[in-house]
Design a protein around this motif. Structure first.
Motif, PDB file in Angstrom:
ATOM      1  N   VAL A 160       0.848  -1.201   0.000  1.00  0.00           N
ATOM      2  CA  VAL A 160       0.000   0.000   0.000  1.00  0.00           C
ATOM      3  C   VAL A 160       0.881   1.247   0.000  1.00  0.00           C
ATOM      4  O   VAL A 160       0.607   2.214  -0.727  1.00  0.00           O
ATOM      5  CB  VAL A 160      -0.977  -0.002   1.195  1.00  0.00           C
ATOM      6  CG1 VAL A 160      -1.698   1.338   1.316  1.00  0.00           C
ATOM      7  CG2 VAL A 160      -1.983  -1.134   1.061  1.00  0.00           C
ATOM      8  N   GLY A 161       1.970   1.225   0.770  1.00  0.00           N
ATOM      9  CA  GLY A 161       2.887   2.363   0.810  1.00  0.00           C
ATOM     10  C   GLY A 161       3.538   2.632  -0.537  1.00  0.00           C
ATOM     11  O   GLY A 161       3.618   3.781  -0.988  1.00  0.00           O
ATOM     12  N   VAL A 162       3.997   1.583  -1.199  1.00  0.00           N
ATOM     13  CA  VAL A 162       4.638   1.744  -2.508  1.00  0.00           C
ATOM     14  C   VAL A 162       3.627   2.238  -3.537  1.00  0.00           C
ATOM     15  O   VAL A 162       3.919   3.152  -4.322  1.00  0.00           O
ATOM     16  CB  VAL A 162       5.317   0.433  -2.968  1.00  0.00           C
ATOM     17  CG1 VAL A 162       5.762   0.532  -4.422  1.00  0.00           C
ATOM     18  CG2 VAL A 162       6.501   0.103  -2.074  1.00  0.00           C
ATOM     19  N   VAL A 163       2.440   1.653  -3.537  1.00  0.00           N
ATOM     20  CA  VAL A 163       1.403   2.084  -4.487  1.00  0.00           C
ATOM     21  C   VAL A 163       1.076   3.561  -4.263  1.00  0.00           C
ATOM     22  O   VAL A 163       0.984   4.345  -5.222  1.00  0.00           O
ATOM     23  CB  VAL A 163       0.135   1.200  -4.371  1.00  0.00           C
ATOM     24  CG1 VAL A 163      -1.058   1.849  -5.060  1.00  0.00           C
ATOM     25  CG2 VAL A 163       0.396  -0.183  -4.945  1.00  0.00           C
ATOM     26  N   THR A 164       0.922   3.965  -3.013  1.00  0.00           N
ATOM     27  CA  THR A 164       0.599   5.358  -2.690  1.00  0.00           C
ATOM     28  C   THR A 164       1.700   6.295  -3.171  1.00  0.00           C
ATOM     29  O   THR A 164       1.436   7.336  -3.783  1.00  0.00           O
ATOM     30  CB  THR A 164       0.362   5.518  -1.178  1.00  0.00           C
ATOM     31  OG1 THR A 164      -0.693   4.636  -0.790  1.00  0.00           O
ATOM     32  CG2 THR A 164      -0.006   6.938  -0.816  1.00  0.00           C
TER      33      THR A 164
END
Length: 189
Positions: A160-164
């Motif tokens: 989720v952090g990388v996608v964000t």
């Protein structure tokens, strides 16, 4: 009083599909919090009361509309061969292709004014999907002493952090490039 229609009824499926489609189209254009039930109903060509026959509130509808997308994304994450060395797996590239194809919507849902419920649900579904292969021993080598559910939660949060971060880049890197960087991080974690 509205008619109570069984879940399997084709009318229910059509109405819900129309409502989900309407909310997704509106959420691609602007902040989901600014979308009203009246606008959703108008775009879905149903009356406003019909929305409440099917959903508690607008947030409930938004989450339902995103559930299929979340499931697709989580299935791609779980399909990666974490135990095996090698090039970036196709499911990880497909995960970023999926997000990239829906970038405006994901950008709004995960951005600074997005939906905390969506973000929490995305992490929850990712962790649940990852827990299955991780419990079966398909996770990066060197982490067997970490409980599978903790490892799954960690990787879900990282994804989720990388996608964000990726969605905030201007311009965003190609899906293959961000997938390769993510694979290196996950395999080295």
């Amino acid at each position: 009083m509205p008619e109570i229609v069984p879940e399997g009824d084709p009318r229910v499926r059509r109405t819900r599909a129309s409502l989900r489609s309407a909310v997704l189209r509106l959420a691609e254009e602007r902040d989901p919090d600014s979308i009203t039930v009246a606008e959703i109903a108008r775009l879905a060509e149903v009356n406003r009361a019909t929305v409440y026959v099917h959903y508690r509130d607008r947030d409930d509808l938004v989450l339902d509309a995103m559930e299929t997308a979340i499931g697709e994304l989580a299935a791609q994450a779980a399909g990666c061969p974490y135990r095996e060395p090698g090039p970036v797996p196709a499911p990880l590239v497909a995960l970023f292709d999926h997000v990239g194809a829906r970038a405006p919507l994901y950008r709004r849902m995960l951005g600074p004014y997005g939906s905390a419920r969506f973000c929490a649900r995305l992490r929850e579904v990712l962790a649940a999907e990852l827990r299955v292969p991780f419990t079966a021993g398909s996770r990066p080598p060197g982490h067997d002493d970490v409980p599978a559910e903790i490892h799954a939660g960690y990787v879900a949060g990282a994804l989720v952090g990388v996608v964000t971060h990726w969605l905030a880049e201007q311009p965003p890197r190609p899906a293959e490039e961000i997938a390769a960087a993510t694979w290196n991080l996950v395999r080295g974690s």
